[in-house]
Design an enzyme around this catalytic site. Structure first.
Site, mmCIF file in Angstrom:
data_model
loop_
_atom_site.group_PDB
_atom_site.id
_atom_site.type_symbol
_atom_site.label_atom_id
_atom_site.label_comp_id
_atom_site.label_asym_id
_atom_site.label_seq_id
_atom_site.Cartn_x
_atom_site.Cartn_y
_atom_site.Cartn_z
ATOM 1 C CG HIS A 67 -6.404 -0.571 -6.164
ATOM 2 N ND1 HIS A 67 -6.628 0.330 -7.168
ATOM 3 C CD2 HIS A 67 -6.585 0.119 -5.011
ATOM 4 C CE1 HIS A 67 -6.932 1.520 -6.651
ATOM 5 N NE2 HIS A 67 -6.901 1.414 -5.339
ATOM 6 N N GLY A 73 -10.418 -11.034 -5.844
ATOM 7 C CA GLY A 73 -9.655 -11.608 -4.744
ATOM 8 C C GLY A 73 -8.159 -11.369 -4.876
ATOM 9 C CB SER A 77 -6.314 -10.580 -11.294
ATOM 10 O OG SER A 77 -6.933 -9.906 -10.218
ATOM 11 C CG HIS A 196 -5.409 7.143 2.377
ATOM 12 N ND1 HIS A 196 -6.658 7.581 1.998
ATOM 13 C CD2 HIS A 196 -5.106 6.145 1.501
ATOM 14 C CE1 HIS A 196 -7.095 6.880 0.958
ATOM 15 N NE2 HIS A 196 -6.176 6.004 0.644
ATOM 16 C CB THR A 197 -0.515 7.078 7.803
ATOM 17 O OG1 THR A 197 0.552 7.674 8.525
ATOM 18 C CG2 THR A 197 -0.141 5.610 7.590
ATOM 19 C CG ASP A 256 2.490 8.282 11.916
ATOM 20 O OD1 ASP A 256 1.608 8.402 11.034
ATOM 21 O OD2 ASP A 256 3.337 9.168 12.134
HETATM 22 C C1 HEM Z 1 -11.572 3.760 1.877
HETATM 23 C C2 HEM Z 1 -11.622 4.038 0.603
HETATM 24 C C3 HEM Z 1 -10.414 4.492 -0.182
HETATM 25 C C4 HEM Z 1 -10.428 5.466 -1.115
HETATM 26 C C5 HEM Z 1 -11.617 6.274 -1.580
HETATM 27 C C6 HEM Z 1 -9.070 5.596 -1.595
HETATM 28 C C7 HEM Z 1 -8.665 6.476 -2.584
HETATM 29 C C8 HEM Z 1 -7.367 6.768 -2.906
HETATM 30 C C9 HEM Z 1 -6.960 7.767 -3.872
HETATM 31 C C10 HEM Z 1 -7.891 8.613 -4.714
HETATM 32 C C11 HEM Z 1 -5.600 7.804 -3.855
HETATM 33 C C12 HEM Z 1 -4.687 8.731 -4.687
HETATM 34 C C13 HEM Z 1 -4.243 8.063 -5.959
HETATM 35 C C14 HEM Z 1 -3.459 8.986 -6.846
HETATM 36 O O1 HEM Z 1 -3.940 10.083 -7.163
HETATM 37 O O2 HEM Z 1 -2.352 8.615 -7.261
HETATM 38 C C15 HEM Z 1 -5.153 6.821 -2.902
HETATM 39 C C16 HEM Z 1 -3.842 6.555 -2.605
HETATM 40 C C17 HEM Z 1 -3.443 5.543 -1.762
HETATM 41 N N1 HEM Z 1 -4.241 4.614 -1.142
HETATM 42 FE FE1 HEM Z 1 -6.250 4.708 -0.992
HETATM 43 N N2 HEM Z 1 -8.270 4.717 -0.939
HETATM 44 C C18 HEM Z 1 -9.055 4.012 -0.066
HETATM 45 C C19 HEM Z 1 -8.625 2.978 0.754
HETATM 46 C C20 HEM Z 1 -7.343 2.492 0.786
HETATM 47 C C21 HEM Z 1 -6.941 1.276 1.440
HETATM 48 C C22 HEM Z 1 -7.895 0.311 2.131
HETATM 49 C C23 HEM Z 1 -5.590 1.172 1.279
HETATM 50 C C24 HEM Z 1 -4.664 0.082 1.748
HETATM 51 C C25 HEM Z 1 -4.885 -0.689 2.771
HETATM 52 C C26 HEM Z 1 -5.153 2.343 0.554
HETATM 53 C C27 HEM Z 1 -3.859 2.659 0.279
HETATM 54 C C28 HEM Z 1 -3.453 3.774 -0.432
HETATM 55 C C29 HEM Z 1 -2.074 4.188 -0.543
HETATM 56 C C30 HEM Z 1 -0.886 3.558 0.168
HETATM 57 C C31 HEM Z 1 -2.053 5.283 -1.407
HETATM 58 C C32 HEM Z 1 -0.823 6.074 -1.904
HETATM 59 C C33 HEM Z 1 -0.349 5.469 -3.217
HETATM 60 C C34 HEM Z 1 0.942 6.055 -3.745
HETATM 61 O O3 HEM Z 1 1.544 6.946 -3.131
HETATM 62 O O4 HEM Z 1 1.398 5.562 -4.786
HETATM 63 N N3 HEM Z 1 -6.244 3.101 0.250
HETATM 64 N N4 HEM Z 1 -6.250 6.192 -2.344
#
Ligand code: HEM
Ligand SMILES: *[C@@H]1O[C@H](CO)[C@@H](O)[C@H](O)[C@H]1NC(C)=O
Length: 328
Positions: A67, A73, A77, A196-197, A256
């Site tokens: 984020h 960038g 921020s 999202h793993t 993984d």
């Molecule tokens: C491709 C588009 C993406 C979408 C639409 C997306 C959307 C989301 C959403 C909706 C959540 C759940 C947030 C919550 O309810 O607390 C989430 C969690 C998460 N996202 Fe993504 N995400 C994307 C890409 C990424 C990328 C590129 C990364 C990192 C390289 C990432 C890492 C994570 C991680 C690690 C979580 C878990 C956070 C936690 O457990 O605190 N996501 N994402």
């Protein structure tokens, strides 16, 4: 720093050309070699300690980095707080960022600054980049060298987040357009989605898919129906809004390639996840990453390195923040 070095070796045009190439992004793996040589181990130890206290450290830090880099960038921020609740982190798309990610960077910064030579020399943006690398390794993911030399930004606005972060109901075209606007390819998008793993999602992010698909009381047909039933059980209607559940139902705490195997079984939590498999343009790469974990790891490291180069600031565009949550 780059320009000084450039002048001193002005006479060797070959070296100058080489340096221009490496100075372009303003990042080097050994950026703190002279100013804070032990920075990597100081950060790693602080992150490890925090991770031992709570697993959320890992997904929270990784998501915070993503984020941060997508908005203005990689300049930390996202960490700036505003008295009027008008900073990036106050935007609705950032409200679900878990506090443990911020806390990880703050703790690592305190550890770095407790070493006299390092005090106020290492940016919050670089600490976030190193901490991200460390949590990936701590959860079983690939190890890689992190490029350093980011400068912290002085601006953080709620408005700048609008329409610049992907939403869970996006499909491939919307995802691809957003990632492409940052110079990230389809392969980068698919590899980075593999983040999202690990980690958690609140029920509200996907409840439409299991209760109200296309505004009707139906289940999204691209979802594995048994998995959809499980999601309904974990997320009953009118669930406590604070409840968050694992995004990878199979190996929730391991970084993984299970994310891709889950997609093959219809167990992608969001429309954005599942559409990587349902869309034939991305399916081949999903299948490759599902079957070959080293191909996934290589592509992930390549993509997160590119992510870490986004919008890097020069020294006159920012500062080394003393407190990661306030401008100097
Ligand atoms: C491709 C588009 C993406 C979408 C639409 C997306 C959307 C989301 C959403 C909706 C959540 C759940 C947030 C919550 O309810 O607390 C989430 C969690 C998460 N996202 Fe993504 N995400 C994307 C890409 C990424 C990328 C590129 C990364 C990192 C390289 C990432 C890492 C994570 C991680 C690690 C979580 C878990 C956070 C936690 O457990 O605190 N996501 N994402
Ligand atoms: C898996 O991917 C790696 C890295 O791209 C490659 O070197 C290797 O040949 C692949 N293995 C198989 C079995 O295809």
């Amino acid at each position: 720093m780059c320009s000084q070095t450039l002048t001193s070796i002005f006479f060797s045009s070959l070296l100058v050309l080489q340096l221009i190439a490496t100075c372009y992004a303003h990042l080097h793996v050994d950026y703190y070699h002279n100013t804070c040589p032990d920075v990597e181990s100081i950060v790693r130890n602080a992150v490890k300690l925090k991770f031992q206290q709570t697993f959320v450290t890992a997904p929270a830090t990784l998501r915070l980095f993503f984020h941060d880099c997508f908005i203005r960038g990689c300049d930390a921020s996202v960490m700036l707080a505003s008295k009027k609740n008008a900073a990036e982190k106050d935007n609705s798309d950032d409200l679900s960022l878990a506090g443990d990610g911020f806390d990880t960077v703050i703790k690592a910064k305190t550890a770095v600054d407790s070493v006299p030579d390092c005090r106020n020399k290492v940016s919050c943006a670089d600490i976030l980049a190193m901490a991200t690398r460390d949590v990936i390794a701590l959860t079983g993911g690939p190890s890689y060298e992190v490029e350093l030399g980011r400068i912290d930004g002085r601006i953080s606005t709620k408005a700048s987040v609008r329409h610049h972060l992907p939403h869970p109901d996006f499909r491939l075209d919307q995802l691809n357009a957003m990632f492409a606007s940052h110079g990230l390819t389809l392969t980068d998008l698919i590899a980075l989605s593999g983040a999202h793993t690990i980690g958690f999602s609140h029920c509200s992010q996907f409840s439409k898919r299991v209760y109200n698909f296309k505004s009707k009381s139906r289940i999204d047909p691209t979802l594995n129906q048994a998995y959809a039933k499980q999601l309904q059980q974990m997320c009953p209607k009118n669930v406590d809004a604070r409840i968050a559940i694992s995004m990878d139902p199979t190996t929730p705490q391991t970084f993984d390639n299970m994310y891709y195997k889950n997609l093959q079984q219809g167990k992608g939590m969001f429309t954005s996840d599942q559409s990587l498999l349902t869309d034939t343009r991305s399916r081949k790469i999903v299948n490759l990453f599902a079957s070959n974990s080293s191909a996934f790891e290589r592509s992930f490291v390549n993509a997160i390195t590119k992510l870490g180069r986004l919008g890097v600031k020069t020294e006159n565009q920012g500062e080394i923040r003393r407190d990661c949550t306030i401008v100097n």
